[in-house]
Design a protein around this motif. Sequence first.
Motif, PDB file in Angstrom:
ATOM      1  N   TYR A 172      -3.183   4.383   5.661  1.00  8.20           N
ATOM      2  CA  TYR A 172      -3.342   3.264   6.587  1.00  8.20           C
ATOM      3  C   TYR A 172      -4.127   3.688   7.816  1.00  8.20           C
ATOM      4  O   TYR A 172      -4.036   4.830   8.279  1.00  8.20           O
ATOM      5  CB  TYR A 172      -1.974   2.717   7.006  1.00  8.20           C
ATOM      6  CG  TYR A 172      -1.280   1.974   5.910  1.00  8.20           C
ATOM      7  CD1 TYR A 172      -1.631   0.659   5.609  1.00  8.20           C
ATOM      8  CD2 TYR A 172      -0.299   2.591   5.140  1.00  8.20           C
ATOM      9  CE1 TYR A 172      -1.008  -0.022   4.572  1.00  8.20           C
ATOM     10  CE2 TYR A 172       0.327   1.921   4.110  1.00  8.20           C
ATOM     11  CZ  TYR A 172      -0.039   0.614   3.832  1.00  8.20           C
ATOM     12  OH  TYR A 172       0.574  -0.051   2.792  1.00  8.20           O
ATOM     13  N   LEU A 232       2.051  -3.723   2.403  1.00 12.39           N
ATOM     14  CA  LEU A 232       2.649  -2.801   1.443  1.00 12.39           C
ATOM     15  C   LEU A 232       2.807  -3.448   0.069  1.00 12.39           C
ATOM     16  O   LEU A 232       2.619  -2.814  -0.962  1.00 12.39           O
ATOM     17  CB  LEU A 232       4.013  -2.330   1.941  1.00 12.39           C
ATOM     18  CG  LEU A 232       4.021  -1.187   2.949  1.00 12.39           C
ATOM     19  CD1 LEU A 232       5.357  -1.138   3.677  1.00 12.39           C
ATOM     20  CD2 LEU A 232       3.755   0.140   2.275  1.00 12.39           C
ATOM     21  N   TYR A 265       2.599   6.523   0.825  1.00 12.53           N
ATOM     22  CA  TYR A 265       1.988   5.795   1.937  1.00 12.53           C
ATOM     23  C   TYR A 265       1.934   6.703   3.162  1.00 12.53           C
ATOM     24  O   TYR A 265       2.939   7.320   3.528  1.00 12.53           O
ATOM     25  CB  TYR A 265       2.806   4.553   2.280  1.00 12.53           C
ATOM     26  CG  TYR A 265       2.934   3.549   1.156  1.00 12.53           C
ATOM     27  CD1 TYR A 265       1.910   2.636   0.895  1.00 12.53           C
ATOM     28  CD2 TYR A 265       4.083   3.508   0.358  1.00 12.53           C
ATOM     29  CE1 TYR A 265       2.030   1.709  -0.136  1.00 12.53           C
ATOM     30  CE2 TYR A 265       4.202   2.580  -0.663  1.00 12.53           C
ATOM     31  CZ  TYR A 265       3.182   1.692  -0.915  1.00 12.53           C
ATOM     32  OH  TYR A 265       3.299   0.770  -1.933  1.00 12.53           O
ATOM     33  N   VAL A 283       7.078   7.399   2.032  1.00 13.73           N
ATOM     34  CA  VAL A 283       6.396   7.001   3.265  1.00 13.73           C
ATOM     35  C   VAL A 283       6.359   8.203   4.202  1.00 13.73           C
ATOM     36  O   VAL A 283       7.389   8.800   4.499  1.00 13.73           O
ATOM     37  CB  VAL A 283       7.122   5.827   3.952  1.00 13.73           C
ATOM     38  CG1 VAL A 283       6.366   5.392   5.212  1.00 13.73           C
ATOM     39  CG2 VAL A 283       7.290   4.657   2.992  1.00 13.73           C
TER      40      VAL A 283
END
Length: 259
Positions: free
Chosen positions: A186, A256, A146, A98
Amino acid sequence: MEAVVNRWPSPSQVMTPMRRSPAQGSPNLRPVTGSQLYQLRAAALDAGDLYAQAAPHRYIEQWQRAYGSPTHTDWQLLLAAEAAAVARRQGQADLAVVVGDSLALWLPVDGLPHQLWLNQSISGETTAHMLQRLHYFAETRPQTIYVMAGINDLKNGVSEATVVDNLYQMMLRLRQQHPQARLVVYSILPTRLRDVSGDRILRVNQRLATLATYQGATFVDLHPSFSDSQGLLRLDLTTDGLHLSPQGYSLWQAALVSP
């Protein structure tokens, strides 16, 4: 490990998410400040644990005595060391990385798929900061990466074109560094801050969606789910108009699991 130069503001100079501490003795007792989180992660690393797998109560003596604020260099060195530890110990385990700022830094891994998680996020960072440290986890073999970034750029008055270009450069580098990984980008979330225009966020998200598709990345638009009828961050999903509440993180966690 490549030397890290302290050229950016420290976490103590940026907004820290406000959280309510659980009652003393609660089994859910965990860090609620940036200093406590840093001390927990540093203690786990020193003990040979991977932070995302470490039980906070095991290191409660260390992180509850956290005083002062770790510098930005401290956080950089910690993230680089954590990435090196994961690279050494990953073996055949699945890994998710992440990358982001304070929003991603506080993302709970509880309830997420059972695998290794490496959080490479630092509070207060902009996309320019992140571009300087993607190499920290170059030796890992993530299945998924991510990325959520850009809100601090807009808070600081960075142009939309620069934000989009930096995010595109991040995608390019991550593609080159980890060609096997699925890259999930995102959207920038809405806020309730007066100095962050909702229109700017939407324009950046629109361009980001196009570039992510061009790079073969998965773009996940969380903006509609997090917005109220006025296009602002829903009150139930935030603690201060920018950072997320437990309900906000639960909503992100759902994305997620099944983007």
